[in-house]
Design an enzyme around this catalytic site. Structure first.
Site, PDB file in Angstrom:
ATOM      1  N   LEU A   9     -18.617  -1.524   2.371  1.00 22.55           N
ATOM      2  CA  LEU A   9     -19.375  -0.416   1.784  1.00 22.55           C
ATOM      3  C   LEU A   9     -19.065  -0.271   0.301  1.00 22.55           C
ATOM      4  O   LEU A   9     -19.350   0.763  -0.309  1.00 22.55           O
ATOM      5  CB  LEU A   9     -19.075   0.895   2.521  1.00 22.55           C
ATOM      6  CG  LEU A   9     -19.504   0.939   3.994  1.00 22.55           C
ATOM      7  CD1 LEU A   9     -19.129   2.273   4.618  1.00 22.55           C
ATOM      8  CD2 LEU A   9     -20.996   0.664   4.133  1.00 22.55           C
ATOM      9  N   SER A  22     -22.219   3.583   0.691  1.00 21.40           N
ATOM     10  CA  SER A  22     -22.078   4.287   1.968  1.00 21.40           C
ATOM     11  C   SER A  22     -23.193   5.297   2.200  1.00 21.40           C
ATOM     12  O   SER A  22     -23.400   5.763   3.322  1.00 21.40           O
ATOM     13  CB  SER A  22     -20.737   5.022   2.021  1.00 21.40           C
ATOM     14  OG  SER A  22     -20.721   6.089   1.073  1.00 21.40           O
ATOM     15  N   ARG A  69     -16.332   0.206  -1.357  1.00 23.10           N
ATOM     16  CA  ARG A  69     -15.472   1.355  -1.649  1.00 23.10           C
ATOM     17  C   ARG A  69     -16.231   2.684  -1.653  1.00 23.10           C
ATOM     18  O   ARG A  69     -15.964   3.575  -2.453  1.00 23.10           O
ATOM     19  CB  ARG A  69     -14.745   1.138  -2.979  1.00 23.10           C
ATOM     20  CG  ARG A  69     -13.891  -0.115  -2.966  1.00 23.10           C
ATOM     21  CD  ARG A  69     -13.448  -0.572  -4.342  1.00 23.10           C
ATOM     22  NE  ARG A  69     -12.688  -1.793  -4.220  1.00 23.10           N
ATOM     23  CZ  ARG A  69     -13.238  -3.016  -4.120  1.00 23.10           C
ATOM     24  NH1 ARG A  69     -14.560  -3.142  -4.137  1.00 23.10           N
ATOM     25  NH2 ARG A  69     -12.490  -4.085  -3.984  1.00 23.10           N
ATOM     26  N   GLY A  70     -17.201   2.763  -0.762  1.00 23.83           N
ATOM     27  CA  GLY A  70     -17.990   3.982  -0.623  1.00 23.83           C
ATOM     28  C   GLY A  70     -19.234   4.016  -1.491  1.00 23.83           C
ATOM     29  O   GLY A  70     -20.090   4.889  -1.319  1.00 23.83           O
ATOM     30  N   TYR A 117       0.854  -1.182   0.000  1.00 28.08           N
ATOM     31  CA  TYR A 117       0.000   0.000   0.000  1.00 28.08           C
ATOM     32  C   TYR A 117       0.893   1.237   0.000  1.00 28.08           C
ATOM     33  O   TYR A 117       1.535   1.557   1.008  1.00 28.08           O
ATOM     34  CB  TYR A 117      -0.903   0.040   1.231  1.00 28.08           C
ATOM     35  CG  TYR A 117      -1.984  -1.025   1.282  1.00 28.08           C
ATOM     36  CD1 TYR A 117      -2.303  -1.806   0.175  1.00 28.08           C
ATOM     37  CD2 TYR A 117      -2.693  -1.246   2.459  1.00 28.08           C
ATOM     38  CE1 TYR A 117      -3.298  -2.774   0.244  1.00 28.08           C
ATOM     39  CE2 TYR A 117      -3.702  -2.204   2.530  1.00 28.08           C
ATOM     40  CZ  TYR A 117      -3.991  -2.962   1.423  1.00 28.08           C
ATOM     41  OH  TYR A 117      -4.986  -3.913   1.495  1.00 28.08           O
TER      42      TYR A 117
END
Length: 336
Positions: free
Chosen positions: A211, A217, A213-214, A58
């Site tokens: 979620l 959400s 990746r939003g 990452y």
């Protein structure tokens, strides 16, 4: 809010039912605020979150160093409660490109040495290859992790995005604590073959992307413009007609959430938690505000009527578009 706890598999550690996925604090979701990221990790630990998830690739080690800094600057009691899960094996180049995966035993031990240094810890709690290396039998990769466990550098074996057959082969080599894999209202593929096998073998699921990746959400606007360095700008589910269809699903879910007096994100996370005591949910909050909202899911109880309404609003396989671009889908053993 009372933090629930769950045990990873039959041999793994006890962890908080909600873990913190830290990837977005460093990469793939646009620019991030380092100070806010560290404050969010500290707030999560204060609220009883114990599981911190990262990958050594990452932002090429940045995320591990970020977590290391957060742990160093946290109160001793909070630092001691933290359990760190690390994915390894993804190969990067200086431009940030991706070059495949390396699961050779010598590489496993090399990756671990660097992660221990960046994190500033003497052991990694759960260690897993990010994607199956097609050129290296999983038995060899898991065997190398087992050797690191014997040497005290790792506590537990994990897996990531692997299929049912690979799970069986890995578990026959060494005890496996959990399989980290995408699982949400709109990503339910594990229910067909993977989840039955993990339950048969006493292996937990650590669900990421709860979620999506939003996307589910409740905060993703239909006219939102994504930065070039945001993974979602290239994700099929966030494109054109796919996005419009998927946000229609969110609108249907929003009606149920409003009736219960909770947010869309909270009901989506609560749904994942309701799937079983063997499932731990990773939340990808990058700010204290989003963390607080996600933790509120622990206070949401879904009864049979709620679950039926959610199923009607967002049926399995209702999402439009694959969860990764085609090239990345090809690396997912879990999809084979």
């Amino acid at each position: 809010m009372t933090m629930r706890t769950r045990t990873l598999g039959t041999t793994g550690p006890q962890v908080s039912a909600l873990g913190l996925g830290c990837m977005g604090m460093s990469a793939l979701y646009g620019d991030a605020d380092r100070a806010e990221a560290i404050a969010t990790i500290h707030a999560a630990l204060d609220e009883g979150v114990t599981l911190l998830d990262t990958g050594d690739f990452y932002a090429m080690g940045h995320n591990e160093m970020l977590i290391g800094e957060a742990l160093r600057t946290a109160p001793a009691a909070r630092r001691e409660q933290a359990l760190v899960s690390v994915k390894f094996g993804a190969l990067r180049d200086p431009a940030g490109g991706w070059s495949g995966y390396d699961g050779r035993p010598t590489a496993v031990k090399n990756f671990a040495a660097y992660s221990l240094q960046r994190l500033g810890v003497d052991h990694i709690d759960v260690y897993r290859i990010a994607r199956l290396d097609p050129d290296v039998p999983i038995e060899e990769t898991v065997g190398a992790i087992a050797e690191l466990i014997q040497q005290g550098y790792v506590r537990h074996v994990g897996l990531s995005e692997v299929g049912a057959e690979t799970v069986r082969r890995a578990a026959a080599t060494a005890p496996v604590a959990d399989v980290q894999i995408e699982y949400s209202l709109i990503s339910r593929g594990i229910e067909q073959s993977i989840l039955p096998v993990t339950r048969e073998l006493g292996i937990s699921i650590t669900a990421y992307g709860v979620l999506s990746r939003g996307l589910i959400s409740g905060h993703f606007a239909r006219d939102r413009q994504l930065a070039a360095n945001d993974f979602r700008a290239h994700s099929p589910r966030f494109q054109g007609d796919n996005l419009r269809h998927n946000l229609d699903l969110v609108d249907a879910l929003r009606k149920i959430a409003e009736q219960k007096g909770v947010t869309v994100a909270q009901i989506a996370i609560a749904w994942v938690l309701s799937r079983g005591e063997d499932i731990v949910s990773l939340i990808g909050a990058r700010t204290r505000e989003r963390l607080s909202e996600s933790l509120g899911a622990l206070d949401v109880t879904l009864d049979e009527t709620d679950l039926a309404a959610i199923e009607e609003a967002v049926p399995a396989d209702a999402a439009a578009g694959e969860r990764y671009p085609t090239a990345q889908m090809a690396h997912l053993d879990s999809e084979r």
